[in-house]
Write a protein that holds these residues in place. Structure first.
Motif, mmCIF file in Angstrom:
data_model
loop_
_atom_site.group_PDB
_atom_site.id
_atom_site.type_symbol
_atom_site.label_atom_id
_atom_site.label_comp_id
_atom_site.label_asym_id
_atom_site.label_seq_id
_atom_site.Cartn_x
_atom_site.Cartn_y
_atom_site.Cartn_z
ATOM 1 N N HIS A 155 0.811 -1.220 0.000
ATOM 2 C CA HIS A 155 0.000 0.000 0.000
ATOM 3 C C HIS A 155 0.850 1.278 0.000
ATOM 4 O O HIS A 155 2.066 1.215 0.018
ATOM 5 N N CYS A 180 -8.046 0.746 -4.343
ATOM 6 C CA CYS A 180 -7.727 0.173 -3.027
ATOM 7 C C CYS A 180 -8.570 0.839 -1.943
ATOM 8 O O CYS A 180 -8.385 2.018 -1.646
ATOM 9 N N CYS A 207 -6.572 2.136 1.241
ATOM 10 C CA CYS A 207 -5.897 3.422 1.089
ATOM 11 C C CYS A 207 -6.895 4.564 0.885
ATOM 12 O O CYS A 207 -6.611 5.705 1.231
ATOM 13 N N HIS A 215 -3.833 4.301 -7.344
ATOM 14 C CA HIS A 215 -3.912 3.240 -6.334
ATOM 15 C C HIS A 215 -5.178 3.403 -5.482
ATOM 16 O O HIS A 215 -5.903 2.433 -5.253
HETATM 17 ZN ZN LIG Z 1 -3.704 0.500 -0.699
#
Ligand SMILES: [Zn+2]
Lengths: 212, 186
Positions: free
Chosen positions: A7, A36, A39, A32
């Protein structure tokens, strides 16, 4: 989506929230976060820190003129914001935006590798890399920070395995040779703050011949 | 799932929800009177001149009005949401280019609110404020510099001295609930 193992480090999230993160890295962070959830939550937590700091500022009085201007602005027609492209199975929304919603224009980097530069300036550069199964990821920089986000397929190097959504954070202390796994070609979004060094591609490209 | 716990939310959340759901101008005026002077404090600290600060405040507060539909109290508190709009605007002004933004999550059709989740977010935001006020002056100064854009990414320390774990898990709950809801709608 849930099996992302690598991450965004806290300091990079804070830097993104503060706006100091250079554009190439900010694109990788935004890409990202788009895929994700962990995150996305972490980013919101850092925004909450910003909010708590905002709360703590001593208020400085506002002129009536400004207040009136803003209240009058509520009557303005709201221009709808352009609809953003929806991320697909490979390219998240901010990457599609950087591509102008067109397919990447790949340029060969030699056998098994292609790139498409999305943005290069004094802040660094960000590109898409396409690595055929079994080939090594060309090493394009030495020095500085390098972020590599896997968008499709996977690669392995001395530090571990990186699949879709995984982010590798490397600096000049990391000597590594990422190799694309068998299966789908590996497509990565890679950002660096070091200047482009095209010549450095050549020796690295020979490596698959010796490793496979 | 509608609940009438809303009377226990903070004033700021109440105002923001009235702006979002009822386009309530009086509530917007209250938000303005609360946040505009603090935004001014923040912008002056960032070295903005009076006129430039006014322009940014105007843009930010009008964005609050126009983007109110994307405010979700189950995932963000009002201050954090406004802070993020303000930073984006500041970046536009300073750098003349836009910061790449993550894909936004779809908003659920219904405006039903999970009161407990909203309260959870508010409580976490309050403990964050308390934690900041407890930092020693140097730490506090560093945190402020980090989030107001006075430090580069390599200068920001991973350890800010702030407990972020609980607010992260609380926001994650909000995201899970949203994902669940969106699945149900399809
Ligand atoms: Zn992440």
């Amino acid at each position: 989506m849930t099996d992302i193992a690598h991450h965004i480090p806290e300091a990079l999230l804070a830097s993104y929230v503060s706006g100091t993160l250079a554009q190439p890295f900010a694109l990788v962070v935004a890409a990202h976060v788009s895929i994700c959830e962990e995150c996305r939550a972490n980013l919101a937590a850092h925004e909450a820190v910003g909010g708590a700091l905002l709360d703590a500022f001593d208020p400085i009085s506002i002129t009536d003129d400004l207040r009136n201007r803003v209240m009058a602005g509520l009557d303005d027609d709201i221009v709808p914001e352009p609809v953003r492209p929806r991320g697909d199975n490979t390219y998240p929304t901010p990457v599609l935006e950087a591509l102008g919603s067109k397919p990447p224009k790949w340029r060969s980097l030699g056998p098994g590798a292609k790139q498409c530069i999305l943005n290069a300036g004094k802040d660094g550069s960000v590109r898409l890399l396409y690595i055929a199964p079994g080939f090594a990821v060309p090493d394009h920089t030495h020095g500085g920070l390098e972020l590599t986000l896997v968008l499709q397929g996977a690669f392995k190097d001395e530090t571990g395995r990186f699949a879709r959504g995984d982010l590798e954070v490397a600096d000049d202390t990391l000597e590594h040779t990422p190799v694309a796994e068998e299966g789908l070609p590996c497509i990565c979004l890679a950002a660096t703050d070091a200047p482009l060094k095209f010549s450095a591609f050549v020796p690295r490209l020979l490596q698959p011949l010796f490793r496979i | 799932m509608t609940c009438d716990m809303s009377t226990t939310f903070t004033e700021q959340t109440e105002w923001m929800l009235k702006v979002r759901d009822a386009r309530d101008r009086a509530a917007f005026a209250k938000l303005f009177d609360h946040f505009a002077p603090r935004l001014r404090g923040m912008l002056m600290k960032n070295g903005f001149g009076a006129a430039q600060a006014d322009d940014v405040i105007q843009d930010v507060m009008l964005s609050v009005w126009r983007k109110a539909h994307s405010f979700n109290p189950e995932r963000a508190n009002v201050s954090g949401w406004i802070f993020q709009i303000a930073r984006n605007r500041q970046i536009d002004v300073i750098r003349k280019d836009r910061r790449p933004m993550p894909e936004e999550l779809a908003m659920p059709e219904s405006t039903d609110i999970d009161g407990e989740q909203v309260l959870g977010i508010e409580q976490e935001a309050a403990s964050l404020r308390a934690a900041i006020s407890r930092l020693n002056p140097e730490q506090r100064d560093l945190v402020q510099k980090a989030y107001l854009g006075e430090l580069s990414h390599s200068e920001i320390q991973a350890e800010t001295g702030l407990p972020l774990g609980t607010i992260k898990s609380r926001i994650r709950l909000g995201l899970e609930r949203l994902r669940h809801e969106l699945k149900g709608e399809r």
